[in-house]
Design a protein around this motif. Structure first.
Motif, PDB file in Angstrom:
ATOM      1  N   GLU A   2       0.806  -1.220   0.000  1.00  0.00           N
ATOM      2  CA  GLU A   2       0.000   0.000   0.000  1.00  0.00           C
ATOM      3  C   GLU A   2       0.837   1.268   0.000  1.00  0.00           C
ATOM      4  O   GLU A   2       0.347   2.330  -0.400  1.00  0.00           O
ATOM      5  CB  GLU A   2      -0.934   0.005   1.208  1.00  0.00           C
ATOM      6  CG  GLU A   2      -0.198   0.054   2.551  1.00  0.00           C
ATOM      7  CD  GLU A   2      -1.158   0.141   3.726  1.00  0.00           C
ATOM      8  OE1 GLU A   2      -2.122   0.921   3.622  1.00  0.00           O
ATOM      9  OE2 GLU A   2      -0.948  -0.567   4.726  1.00  0.00           O
ATOM     10  N   HIS A   3       2.096   1.203   0.411  1.00  0.00           N
ATOM     11  CA  HIS A   3       2.913   2.409   0.475  1.00  0.00           C
ATOM     12  C   HIS A   3       3.877   2.537  -0.705  1.00  0.00           C
ATOM     13  O   HIS A   3       4.849   3.301  -0.636  1.00  0.00           O
ATOM     14  CB  HIS A   3       3.673   2.454   1.793  1.00  0.00           C
ATOM     15  CG  HIS A   3       2.757   2.619   2.970  1.00  0.00           C
ATOM     16  ND1 HIS A   3       1.724   3.525   2.992  1.00  0.00           N
ATOM     17  CD2 HIS A   3       2.721   1.974   4.182  1.00  0.00           C
ATOM     18  CE1 HIS A   3       1.086   3.445   4.154  1.00  0.00           C
ATOM     19  NE2 HIS A   3       1.673   2.517   4.882  1.00  0.00           N
ATOM     20  N   PHE A   4       3.621   1.789  -1.773  1.00  0.00           N
ATOM     21  CA  PHE A   4       4.354   1.940  -3.027  1.00  0.00           C
ATOM     22  C   PHE A   4       3.366   1.940  -4.186  1.00  0.00           C
ATOM     23  O   PHE A   4       2.313   1.292  -4.127  1.00  0.00           O
ATOM     24  CB  PHE A   4       5.347   0.787  -3.246  1.00  0.00           C
ATOM     25  CG  PHE A   4       6.621   0.904  -2.463  1.00  0.00           C
ATOM     26  CD1 PHE A   4       7.685   1.641  -2.941  1.00  0.00           C
ATOM     27  CD2 PHE A   4       6.750   0.261  -1.239  1.00  0.00           C
ATOM     28  CE1 PHE A   4       8.865   1.737  -2.216  1.00  0.00           C
ATOM     29  CE2 PHE A   4       7.918   0.357  -0.509  1.00  0.00           C
ATOM     30  CZ  PHE A   4       8.982   1.104  -1.005  1.00  0.00           C
ATOM     31  N   LEU A   5       3.703   2.646  -5.231  1.00  0.00           N
ATOM     32  CA  LEU A   5       2.981   2.576  -6.493  1.00  0.00           C
ATOM     33  C   LEU A   5       3.959   2.106  -7.556  1.00  0.00           C
ATOM     34  O   LEU A   5       5.079   2.614  -7.639  1.00  0.00           O
ATOM     35  CB  LEU A   5       2.422   3.952  -6.872  1.00  0.00           C
ATOM     36  CG  LEU A   5       1.464   4.621  -5.884  1.00  0.00           C
ATOM     37  CD1 LEU A   5       1.130   6.035  -6.355  1.00  0.00           C
ATOM     38  CD2 LEU A   5       0.197   3.791  -5.711  1.00  0.00           C
ATOM     39  N   LEU A   6       3.547   1.140  -8.362  1.00  0.00           N
ATOM     40  CA  LEU A   6       4.390   0.646  -9.452  1.00  0.00           C
ATOM     41  C   LEU A   6       3.592   0.686 -10.742  1.00  0.00           C
ATOM     42  O   LEU A   6       2.511   0.099 -10.840  1.00  0.00           O
ATOM     43  CB  LEU A   6       4.868  -0.777  -9.174  1.00  0.00           C
ATOM     44  CG  LEU A   6       5.701  -1.424 -10.294  1.00  0.00           C
ATOM     45  CD1 LEU A   6       6.978  -0.635 -10.556  1.00  0.00           C
ATOM     46  CD2 LEU A   6       6.030  -2.885  -9.948  1.00  0.00           C
ATOM     47  N   ASP A   7       4.122   1.373 -11.723  1.00  0.00           N
ATOM     48  CA  ASP A   7       3.487   1.482 -13.032  1.00  0.00           C
ATOM     49  C   ASP A   7       4.544   1.157 -14.079  1.00  0.00           C
ATOM     50  O   ASP A   7       5.590   1.819 -14.148  1.00  0.00           O
ATOM     51  CB  ASP A   7       2.932   2.892 -13.243  1.00  0.00           C
ATOM     52  CG  ASP A   7       2.308   3.073 -14.618  1.00  0.00           C
ATOM     53  OD1 ASP A   7       1.692   2.118 -15.117  1.00  0.00           O
ATOM     54  OD2 ASP A   7       2.453   4.164 -15.208  1.00  0.00           O
ATOM     55  N   ILE A   8       4.306   0.115 -14.876  1.00  0.00           N
ATOM     56  CA  ILE A   8       5.254  -0.298 -15.907  1.00  0.00           C
ATOM     57  C   ILE A   8       4.589  -0.136 -17.263  1.00  0.00           C
ATOM     58  O   ILE A   8       3.583  -0.787 -17.553  1.00  0.00           O
ATOM     59  CB  ILE A   8       5.715  -1.755 -15.711  1.00  0.00           C
ATOM     60  CG1 ILE A   8       6.363  -1.937 -14.331  1.00  0.00           C
ATOM     61  CG2 ILE A   8       6.699  -2.156 -16.807  1.00  0.00           C
ATOM     62  CD1 ILE A   8       6.763  -3.364 -14.023  1.00  0.00           C
ATOM     63  N   ARG A   9       5.149   0.732 -18.075  1.00  0.00           N
ATOM     64  CA  ARG A   9       4.649   0.930 -19.440  1.00  0.00           C
ATOM     65  C   ARG A   9       5.751   1.551 -20.286  1.00  0.00           C
ATOM     66  O   ARG A   9       6.625   2.250 -19.780  1.00  0.00           O
ATOM     67  CB  ARG A   9       3.396   1.807 -19.452  1.00  0.00           C
ATOM     68  CG  ARG A   9       3.645   3.256 -19.088  1.00  0.00           C
ATOM     69  CD  ARG A   9       2.383   4.082 -19.159  1.00  0.00           C
ATOM     70  NE  ARG A   9       1.548   3.879 -17.986  1.00  0.00           N
ATOM     71  CZ  ARG A   9       0.412   4.536 -17.770  1.00  0.00           C
ATOM     72  NH1 ARG A   9      -0.021   5.399 -18.678  1.00  0.00           N
ATOM     73  NH2 ARG A   9      -0.282   4.327 -16.685  1.00  0.00           N
ATOM     74  N   ASP A  10       5.685   1.247 -21.566  1.00  0.00           N
ATOM     75  CA  ASP A  10       6.638   1.804 -22.543  1.00  0.00           C
ATOM     76  C   ASP A  10       8.088   1.558 -22.143  1.00  0.00           C
ATOM     77  O   ASP A  10       8.970   2.391 -22.369  1.00  0.00           O
ATOM     78  CB  ASP A  10       6.403   3.313 -22.725  1.00  0.00           C
ATOM     79  CG  ASP A  10       4.995   3.622 -23.222  1.00  0.00           C
ATOM     80  OD1 ASP A  10       4.463   2.812 -24.009  1.00  0.00           O
ATOM     81  OD2 ASP A  10       4.431   4.656 -22.814  1.00  0.00           O
ATOM     82  N   GLY A  11       8.338   0.431 -21.500  1.00  0.00           N
ATOM     83  CA  GLY A  11       9.698   0.066 -21.132  1.00  0.00           C
ATOM     84  C   GLY A  11      10.211   0.696 -19.855  1.00  0.00           C
ATOM     85  O   GLY A  11      11.345   0.445 -19.453  1.00  0.00           O
ATOM     86  N   ILE A  12       9.381   1.517 -19.194  1.00  0.00           N
ATOM     87  CA  ILE A  12       9.807   2.240 -17.995  1.00  0.00           C
ATOM     88  C   ILE A  12       9.001   1.775 -16.790  1.00  0.00           C
ATOM     89  O   ILE A  12       7.764   1.749 -16.832  1.00  0.00           O
ATOM     90  CB  ILE A  12       9.626   3.757 -18.176  1.00  0.00           C
ATOM     91  CG1 ILE A  12      10.424   4.256 -19.392  1.00  0.00           C
ATOM     92  CG2 ILE A  12      10.061   4.514 -16.923  1.00  0.00           C
ATOM     93  CD1 ILE A  12      10.139   5.697 -19.757  1.00  0.00           C
TER      94      ILE A  12
END
Length: 254
Positions: A2-12
């Motif tokens: 809950e205390h992290f956000l992870l977003d993976i798109r376009d190689g990043i």
């Protein structure tokens, strides 16, 4: 998580500490989450670069004082410090280059977290330092080890022994950060840098990062064995050996 956000798109892979009400200070649950997220990023084939930052007005205020100050000395040394090392080691040793966006003050454990990155972008309003001895404690997440290897012993002495705090521009001159931008422009600068990675070979980039880590004493044994293992794994000898094993015969490599 809950205390992290992870977003993976376009190689990043964009990894954000998301505890703004505590200035993104790390507690035990966040250490465990960081370990798990690093493993996820490591195994995501289409993640080629990582951008690390903090939500709200802080990057990371370091270790949560409320979380560690009530611990016994044994628990503090055995778990808090060792677990913190393992979490930050996992970040440092990611195969992908890591860009840290320092969008708020970088003090104590926050500096130790920033030291894990391969490139640091500082917004021009921040301060950087190691205030732990002022609390009667040491920088315990490699603030006297990795920080010395990456920033130099004398600079760490100035911050940890004498309490010196550096502005973003002083940190740029000293080599702690690689770029200074205006407040609020850190993420856009990181995106621009990350997108430049599209024009660089991902395998070559990964290998170069591993070799640089080994040269500065970071995970040297694993690096050499991983590189040697990759060479061995593409040799015809492996197929010969495995086939002989399955047929319960002695392999004939010659």
């Amino acid at each position: 998580m809950e205390h992290f956000l992870l977003d993976i798109r376009d190689g990043i892979a964009r990894l954000t500490l998301n505890r703004p009400e505590r200035l993104n200070a790390m507690d035990e649950a966040m250490m465990d989450a960081l370990m798990a997220l690093c493993r996820q990023i490591e195994h995501t084939q289409d993640a080629h670069v990582v951008i690390l930052t903090g939500a709200g007005k802080a990057f990371c205020a370091g270790g949560d004082i409320d979380a560690w100050s009530s611990q016994s000395a044994d628990t503090f040394g055995r778990h808090w410090l060792r677990d913190g090392h393992q979490a930050l080691d996992a970040l440092t040793r990611l195969r992908q280059p890591v860009i840290a966006v320092l969008n708020g003050h970088v003090l104590g454990g926050g500096l130790e977290l920033a030291a894990c990155a391969d490139y640091r972008i500082a917004e021009d309003h921040i301060q950087i330092g190691q205030p732990e001895p002022g609390l009667g404690i040491i920088p315990g997440w490699s603030g006297t080890q990795r920080a010395v290897r990456r920033f130099g012993a004398q600079l760490v002495r100035r911050m940890a022994l004498f309490g010196e705090q550096l502005s973003a521009h002083d940190a740029l001159t000293a080599g702690i950060v690689d770029q200074v931008v205006e407040k609020g422009h850190g993420l856009s600068a990181a995106d621009e840098l990350a997108n430049r990675m599209r024009h660089r070979g991902p395998v070559a980039t990964e290998l170069v990062k591993m070799l640089i880590n080994a040269a500065e004493g970071e995970e040297r044994e694993r690096v050499f064995e991983a590189l040697a293992g990759r060479i061995a794994a593409v040799q015809p000898e492996l197929k010969t050996g495995l086939a002989a094993f399955k047929d319960r015969k002695k392999p004939d490599f010659w």
